[in-house]
Design an enzyme around this catalytic site. Structure first.
Site: not given
Ligand SMILES: Cc1cc2nc3c(=O)[nH]c(=O)nc-3n(C[C@H](O)[C@H](O)[C@H](O)COP(=O)(O)O)c2cc1C
Length: 391
Positions: A102, A189, A341
């Protein structure tokens, strides 16, 4: 189950075949040094490849130094940074998974501390996290929130330089060995901050009406598509709704424009324009608290973009159970299942999902190095779905 699950069926996009539909969503790790990957990135990302995740996305990776969220974020503005990612992409491919990157610019949300330190804005020149913190940039001189820096509004010449920086990052991503690229256009962003009328108050060709606010996103996409090989897929992550002026109708229009410029998959997240994490606004417009977000709360966005922009989508956000993921695909609501997560909690989620959805082939996804022992373990009665998570 007689029919093999859609979650574990391959998906070909351009010249790349993803072995299954499970995707590690990009996850910032705040563990790079001056943008260069460390052992952490290798250890972290290789785990998911061993766990049969079809597409393993590396975290938001900055296209220039000012584009890092924190001084510890990954970058790809130098050849050294691209080189440092090669062992990781090589290993992911050796496991039969596909490595994705990304590319991002944090804009006015940059120059902050890692979340375990509160994710707060750093005073200018602070060296607590390595490189000195820096002056942030954005479409307009509108800070994210109280206590955050007022960004320098980018000139048209600086915008052109940033478009070039995204294209250069795409070229370096090829050298680093990535096979899928995603442009980060979400979470407040830089690209999202151009889309949003809240943060974009320009009155030149990059602001004003929706077409003006979309211009930066579309110029970045065109430049990246031209730099990224024709046979490799390009994704774009959106905040489908942000609760502050960017709505589904806007996302559908944007997605159609992205498709016309060669984007293959729209990855449908939400929120982030005011600093809050992804959320679904309540009816009165206020952000829903974390606990109010039901499983799959963002899936309707992927479904609507898929239907109305007629393109592939990735669903993301509290997708937890194997059957839940399978149902999203079977119901035609998305083409790919992004997980963040839950995969951090259980990096072998996909292997365990196979036990649930396809018990006859439960061991097929394990690496050779483990499979023989896992089969023996099953022979001992320690077979499918021993729930190690139960307290
Ligand atoms: C530790 C952490 C780091 C993340 N870093 C990014 C990132 O680098 N780019 C991004 O688009 N989203 C980032 N997110 C969002 C996740 O990609 C994802 O969209 C979000 O956690 C929801 O999905 P989930 O419920 O399966 O965790 C991050 C989320 C977490 C928890």
């Amino acid at each position: 189950m007689s029919q093999s699950p859609l979650l574990f069926s391959p998906l070909k996009i351009r010249g790349v075949t993803l072995p299954n539909r499970v995707v590690l969503s990009p996850l910032c790790m705040y563990s790079a040094e001056s943008g260069v990957a460390t052992d952490w990135q290798f250890a972290h990302l290789s785990t998911f490849a061993r766990g049969n995740v079809g597409l393993v996305f590396a975290e938001a990776t900055a296209v220039e130094p000012r584009g890092r969220i924190t001084p510890r974020c990954l970058g790809i503005w130098t050849d050294e940074q691209a080189e440092a990612l090669k062992p990781t992409t090589r290993f992911i491919e050796s496991m039969g998974s596909v490595p994705g990157l990304q590319i991002a610019h944090a804009g006015r949300k940059a120059s902050a501390s890692p979340p375990w330190d509160g994710g707060k804005p750093l005073p200018l020149g602070d060296t607590t996290w390595g490189d000195p913190s820096w002056q942030v940039v954005g479409p307009s001189a509108v800070p994210l929130n109280d206590g955050w820096q007022t960004p320098d509004a980018l000139s048209e010449a600086e915008i052109a330089d940033l478009v070039t920086a995204f294209a250069d990052a795409a070229r370096r991503a090829v050298v680093a060995g990535f096979k899928v690229l995603e442009i980060h256009g979400a979470h407040g962003y830089l690209i999202h901050s151009f889309l949003s009328p809240l943060s974009n108050q320009r009155n030149d060709g990059y602001g004003g009406d929706r077409a003006g606010r979309m211009r930066f996103a579309l110029e970045v996409t065109e430049a990246v598509r031209a730099a990224w090989p024709e046979d490799l897929p390009l994704f774009f992550r959106i905040s489908a709704v942000d609760g502050k002026g960017w709505e589904m109708e806007d996302s559908v229009v944007l997605s159609r424009e992205l498709k016309a410029r060669g984007v293959d998959v729209v990855d449908c997240s939400a929120g982030g324009i005011t600093g809050a994490p992804a959320f679904r606004a309540k009816d009165d417009g206020s952000p829903a608290a974390s606990g109010d977000r039901p499983p799959g709360f963002q899936v309707p966005y992927a479904e609507q973009v898929r239907e109305e922009a007629d393109m592939k989508t990735m669903a993301i956000g509290r997708i937890i159970e194997a059957q839940q993921a399978e149902d999203i695909l079977q119901e035609g609501r998305a083409d790919l299942i992004g997980i963040g997560r839950e995969l951090m909690y259980d990096p072998f989620w996909a292997l365990r999902a196979a036990e649930t959805l396809d018990p006859d082939n439960a061991q097929a996804g394990w690496p050779d190095q483990y499979r023989w022992a896992i089969v023996r373990r099953a022979d001992l009665g320690l077979g499918n779905n021993v729930d190690r998570r139960a307290p």
